[in-house]
Each structure stands twice: as structure tokens, then as C-alpha cells.
Write a protein that holds these residues in place. Structure first.
Motif, PDB file in Angstrom:
ATOM      1  N   ARG A  86       0.861  -1.195   0.000  1.00 20.83           N
ATOM      2  CA  ARG A  86       0.000   0.000   0.000  1.00 20.83           C
ATOM      3  C   ARG A  86       0.890   1.235   0.000  1.00 20.83           C
ATOM      4  O   ARG A  86       2.060   1.176   0.354  1.00 20.83           O
ATOM      5  CB  ARG A  86      -0.887  -0.012   1.244  1.00 20.83           C
ATOM      6  CG  ARG A  86      -1.772  -1.226   1.359  1.00 20.83           C
ATOM      7  CD  ARG A  86      -2.673  -1.162   2.595  1.00 20.83           C
ATOM      8  NE  ARG A  86      -2.030  -0.633   3.789  1.00 20.83           N
ATOM      9  CZ  ARG A  86      -1.452  -1.374   4.735  1.00 20.83           C
ATOM     10  NH1 ARG A  86      -1.404  -2.692   4.612  1.00 20.83           N
ATOM     11  NH2 ARG A  86      -0.908  -0.809   5.798  1.00 20.83           N
ATOM     12  N   THR A  87       0.318   2.356  -0.379  1.00 25.10           N
ATOM     13  CA  THR A  87       1.110   3.590  -0.448  1.00 25.10           C
ATOM     14  C   THR A  87       1.478   4.132   0.931  1.00 25.10           C
ATOM     15  O   THR A  87       2.401   4.928   1.046  1.00 25.10           O
ATOM     16  CB  THR A  87       0.350   4.684  -1.221  1.00 25.10           C
ATOM     17  OG1 THR A  87      -0.913   4.896  -0.590  1.00 25.10           O
ATOM     18  CG2 THR A  87       0.149   4.276  -2.670  1.00 25.10           C
ATOM     19  N   ASP A  88       0.799   3.697   1.983  1.00 24.12           N
ATOM     20  CA  ASP A  88       1.070   4.233   3.317  1.00 24.12           C
ATOM     21  C   ASP A  88       2.118   3.438   4.097  1.00 24.12           C
ATOM     22  O   ASP A  88       2.366   3.729   5.265  1.00 24.12           O
ATOM     23  CB  ASP A  88      -0.229   4.324   4.130  1.00 24.12           C
ATOM     24  CG  ASP A  88      -0.880   2.966   4.355  1.00 24.12           C
ATOM     25  OD1 ASP A  88      -0.694   2.070   3.508  1.00 24.12           O
ATOM     26  OD2 ASP A  88      -1.583   2.807   5.370  1.00 24.12           O
ATOM     27  N   VAL A  89       2.724   2.428   3.477  1.00 29.81           N
ATOM     28  CA  VAL A  89       3.778   1.659   4.139  1.00 29.81           C
ATOM     29  C   VAL A  89       5.069   1.766   3.323  1.00 29.81           C
ATOM     30  O   VAL A  89       5.022   1.881   2.105  1.00 29.81           O
ATOM     31  CB  VAL A  89       3.382   0.172   4.331  1.00 29.81           C
ATOM     32  CG1 VAL A  89       2.215   0.038   5.292  1.00 29.81           C
ATOM     33  CG2 VAL A  89       3.073  -0.500   3.013  1.00 29.81           C
ATOM     34  N   PRO A  90       6.226   1.728   3.991  1.00 30.83           N
ATOM     35  CA  PRO A  90       7.498   1.907   3.277  1.00 30.83           C
ATOM     36  C   PRO A  90       8.070   0.638   2.658  1.00 30.83           C
ATOM     37  O   PRO A  90       9.259   0.546   2.424  1.00 30.83           O
ATOM     38  CB  PRO A  90       8.421   2.456   4.359  1.00 30.83           C
ATOM     39  CG  PRO A  90       7.917   1.833   5.605  1.00 30.83           C
ATOM     40  CD  PRO A  90       6.414   1.753   5.440  1.00 30.83           C
ATOM     41  N   ALA A 126       8.469   8.903  -3.476  1.00 30.11           N
ATOM     42  CA  ALA A 126       7.810   9.328  -2.242  1.00 30.11           C
ATOM     43  C   ALA A 126       8.586   8.884  -1.006  1.00 30.11           C
ATOM     44  O   ALA A 126       8.671   9.602  -0.021  1.00 30.11           O
ATOM     45  CB  ALA A 126       6.393   8.776  -2.188  1.00 30.11           C
ATOM     46  N   TRP A 127       9.163   7.697  -1.061  1.00 28.84           N
ATOM     47  CA  TRP A 127       9.899   7.170   0.081  1.00 28.84           C
ATOM     48  C   TRP A 127      11.382   7.481  -0.008  1.00 28.84           C
ATOM     49  O   TRP A 127      12.087   7.485   0.997  1.00 28.84           O
ATOM     50  CB  TRP A 127       9.681   5.662   0.195  1.00 28.84           C
ATOM     51  CG  TRP A 127       8.288   5.341   0.586  1.00 28.84           C
ATOM     52  CD1 TRP A 127       7.281   4.927  -0.244  1.00 28.84           C
ATOM     53  CD2 TRP A 127       7.707   5.451   1.877  1.00 28.84           C
ATOM     54  NE1 TRP A 127       6.127   4.757   0.457  1.00 28.84           N
ATOM     55  CE2 TRP A 127       6.363   5.070   1.773  1.00 28.84           C
ATOM     56  CE3 TRP A 127       8.197   5.821   3.118  1.00 28.84           C
ATOM     57  CZ2 TRP A 127       5.504   5.057   2.863  1.00 28.84           C
ATOM     58  CZ3 TRP A 127       7.340   5.795   4.205  1.00 28.84           C
ATOM     59  CH2 TRP A 127       6.013   5.427   4.068  1.00 28.84           C
TER      60      TRP A 127
END
Length: 171
Positions: free
Chosen positions: A34-38, A62-63
Motif C-alpha cells: 500500500r502507499t502508506d507503508v514503506p 515518495a519514500w
């Protein structure tokens, strides 16, 4: 659980959990990306010798700035081979230094990387004054590869499959 299982981090699903199909296990593992985990789970490449690979998103824009800001310089992967006949996922951890602090688009593990069951924890703390005038340490960054490994392992166990850690050799 025997000594060998403890050394390798092998876990078995709870009794009464019906094992899912290979397709179901793959789907729930890919669902971790998911986009909310690195981290992400992706298809393994032939040269990796794995069906699936879970790794940190150091190369994604993003990360990338997050890891650069926190001076993350390690590449961490969990390579997985699915063994449908035994309802088992064989997992091998790999850890190594990233090639440089600039362009992190190439997430390659150098020849001197560590293989087996790897535990990596790092943190950054800042010292300052407390309200009472004493010295106080504030944690500003924490990295623990268990964040990735536990998410993948717990997903496999919930799907009714065994998580078998591999210390050395092939998956």
C-alpha cells in the motif's frame, strides 16, 4: 517448536486454519503493498531465485526522500519461495549496504550482503533539555526490519500456511 524452528524463525499457522490456495496467498501478500507503508511485495526475478520478494521502497520517489533524510543506507529484502504441496513459504532475508547516497534507483545487493535470518534495528535520537532542566533523549527516527518481516509472516500464517525461515543455501 524445536530448536531448529527457533533458530530459523519458523512459525506454523494456528490449528483449525484452513490453508488457502497459492493464488490466495499471493493475493494477500501483494495486498501488503500500500502507499502508506514503506515496503512492497513484488514478483521475484529469475536471478533472485524467489517467487516473491518483500523489500523496502527506498527507490520510489515518495519514500526516497524519507530514507535519504533519515540516512537509510541499507537494502533489506525477504525473498520467498512458495511450496504449495506443503502449504509453506520458505523465506530468506538479505541485507546489505545500498550502493550510494545519491541515486537509489538501483536496489541491488552487493556481493558482501548478509544472507539468512537478519535482524536490523537502527534509530536516531536527539539530546535536549527537559522541562526540569535535565538531559532528555528524544527518538526522531526508528527503523526495524521486523516491521516488514512480521507483516509478511503474519499474512502467510493467517492464510493457513507455514512460514519457514531459511538460514543459508537456496530457497
Amino acid at each position: 517448536m524445536g530448536l531448529s524452528d527457533r533458530l530459523t524463525g519458523t512459525r506454523r499457522p494456528s490449528s483449525g486454519v484452513t490453508p488457502g490456495s497459492v493464488g490466495e496467498v499471493r493475493a494477500v501478500l501483494f495486498g501488503l503493498s500500500r502507499t502508506d507503508v514503506p515496503y512492497l511485495v513484488r514478483e521475484g526475478k529469475p536471478e533472485e531465485g524467489a517467487d516473491l520478494v518483500a523489500e523496502w521502497r527506498v527507490a520510489e520517489p515518495a519514500w526516497q526522500s524519507f530514507f535519504a533524510r533519515t540516512q537509510m543506507s541499507r537494502v533489506l529484502q525477504v525473498r520467498m519461495r512458495l511450496v504449495p504441496a506443503r502449504h509453506e513459504v520458505r523465506a530468506l532475508d538479505l541485507s546489505g549496504r545500498s550502493p550510494g547516497s545519491g541515486d537509489r534507483a538501483g536496489l541491488t545487493l552487493p556481493a558482501g550482503s548478509t544472507r539468512g535470518q537478519v535482524k536490523t534495528v537502527s534509530w536516531h535520537r536527539t539530546l535536549g533539555r527537559s522541562d526540569e532542566g535535565g538531559v532528555e533523549a528524544t527518538e526522531t527516527f526508528r527503523f526495524d526490519n521486523a516491521t516488514l518481516k512480521e507483516a509478511v509472516r503474519d499474512t502467510v500464517l493467517a492464510a493457513g500456511w507455514t512460514w519457514r525461515g531459511v538460514i543459508a543455501g537456496k530457497l
